[in-house]
Design a protein around this motif. Sequence first.
Motif, PDB file in Angstrom:
ATOM      1  N   ALA A  12       0.854  -1.314   0.003  1.00  0.00           N
ATOM      2  CA  ALA A  12      -0.184  -0.070   0.066  1.00  0.00           C
ATOM      3  C   ALA A  12       0.831   1.243  -0.008  1.00  0.00           C
ATOM      4  O   ALA A  12       0.341   2.103  -0.722  1.00  0.00           O
ATOM      5  N   ALA A  13       1.815   1.073   0.685  1.00  0.00           N
ATOM      6  CA  ALA A  13       2.798   2.537   0.838  1.00  0.00           C
ATOM      7  C   ALA A  13       3.621   2.540  -0.495  1.00  0.00           C
ATOM      8  O   ALA A  13       3.628   3.669  -0.980  1.00  0.00           O
ATOM      9  N   ASP A  14       3.922   1.472  -1.039  1.00  0.00           N
ATOM     10  CA  ASP A  14       4.719   1.578  -2.628  1.00  0.00           C
ATOM     11  C   ASP A  14       3.745   2.067  -3.567  1.00  0.00           C
ATOM     12  O   ASP A  14       3.875   2.989  -4.311  1.00  0.00           O
ATOM     13  N   PHE A  15       2.358   1.647  -3.434  1.00  0.00           N
ATOM     14  CA  PHE A  15       1.426   2.209  -4.249  1.00  0.00           C
ATOM     15  C   PHE A  15       1.356   3.444  -4.043  1.00  0.00           C
ATOM     16  O   PHE A  15       1.124   4.471  -5.084  1.00  0.00           O
ATOM     17  N   CYS A  53       1.161   0.995 -10.680  1.00  0.00           N
ATOM     18  CA  CYS A  53      -0.001   1.115 -10.002  1.00  0.00           C
ATOM     19  C   CYS A  53      -1.017   0.248 -10.366  1.00  0.00           C
ATOM     20  O   CYS A  53      -1.926  -0.273  -9.439  1.00  0.00           O
ATOM     21  N   GLN A  54      -1.314  -0.108 -11.761  1.00  0.00           N
ATOM     22  CA  GLN A  54      -2.284  -0.865 -12.234  1.00  0.00           C
ATOM     23  C   GLN A  54      -2.211  -2.185 -11.746  1.00  0.00           C
ATOM     24  O   GLN A  54      -2.929  -2.942 -11.359  1.00  0.00           O
ATOM     25  N   GLN A  55      -0.879  -2.740 -11.527  1.00  0.00           N
ATOM     26  CA  GLN A  55      -0.392  -4.103 -11.236  1.00  0.00           C
ATOM     27  C   GLN A  55      -0.977  -4.154  -9.829  1.00  0.00           C
ATOM     28  O   GLN A  55      -1.586  -5.224  -9.102  1.00  0.00           O
ATOM     29  N   ALA A  56      -0.683  -3.118  -9.040  1.00  0.00           N
ATOM     30  CA  ALA A  56      -0.911  -3.266  -7.557  1.00  0.00           C
ATOM     31  C   ALA A  56      -2.295  -3.199  -7.316  1.00  0.00           C
ATOM     32  O   ALA A  56      -2.921  -3.918  -6.471  1.00  0.00           O
ATOM     33  N   LEU A  57      -3.128  -2.654  -8.086  1.00  0.00           N
ATOM     34  CA  LEU A  57      -4.518  -2.545  -7.959  1.00  0.00           C
ATOM     35  C   LEU A  57      -5.002  -3.884  -8.297  1.00  0.00           C
ATOM     36  O   LEU A  57      -6.069  -4.387  -7.739  1.00  0.00           O
ATOM     37  N   GLU A  58      -4.832  -4.411  -9.243  1.00  0.00           N
ATOM     38  CA  GLU A  58      -5.131  -5.827  -9.761  1.00  0.00           C
ATOM     39  C   GLU A  58      -4.809  -6.889  -8.692  1.00  0.00           C
ATOM     40  O   GLU A  58      -5.345  -7.669  -8.224  1.00  0.00           O
ATOM     41  N   ASN A  59      -3.560  -6.882  -8.068  1.00  0.00           N
ATOM     42  CA  ASN A  59      -3.218  -7.688  -7.050  1.00  0.00           C
ATOM     43  C   ASN A  59      -4.171  -7.624  -5.778  1.00  0.00           C
ATOM     44  O   ASN A  59      -4.505  -8.468  -5.209  1.00  0.00           O
ATOM     45  N   ALA A  60      -4.461  -6.081  -5.375  1.00  0.00           N
ATOM     46  CA  ALA A  60      -5.392  -6.035  -4.379  1.00  0.00           C
ATOM     47  C   ALA A  60      -6.962  -6.568  -4.643  1.00  0.00           C
ATOM     48  O   ALA A  60      -7.338  -7.036  -3.912  1.00  0.00           O
ATOM     49  N   GLU A  61      -7.346  -6.585  -5.765  1.00  0.00           N
ATOM     50  CA  GLU A  61      -8.288  -7.096  -6.174  1.00  0.00           C
ATOM     51  C   GLU A  61      -8.604  -8.475  -6.129  1.00  0.00           C
ATOM     52  O   GLU A  61      -9.395  -9.081  -5.777  1.00  0.00           O
TER      53      GLU A  61
END
Length: 83
Positions: A12-15, A53-61
């Motif tokens: 989350a901090a990295d995002f 950012c897109q990859q981080a959001l996909e991982n979170a989803e």
Amino acid sequence: MAKSASAPVAPAADFEHSLDELEQLVARMEGGELSLDESLSSFERGIGLYRHCQQALENAELRVRMLLDPDAPDTAEPFEPEL
């Protein structure tokens, strides 16, 4: 104890850091005061940040889907509380 410089950053901090940097790049580019080379470098960096950012959001989803239905994350439906 101090954190090591090589310690992994929380996702989350990295995002948040990447999103903040991306917003700053966009603001600088919209200002119109960058040279062509600076604009191209900023654009290239921005694309990398966007993809990160897109990859981080996909991982979170995916994590949310796994929590909602660990047996079938692709068919998981959002939790709807009873009223």
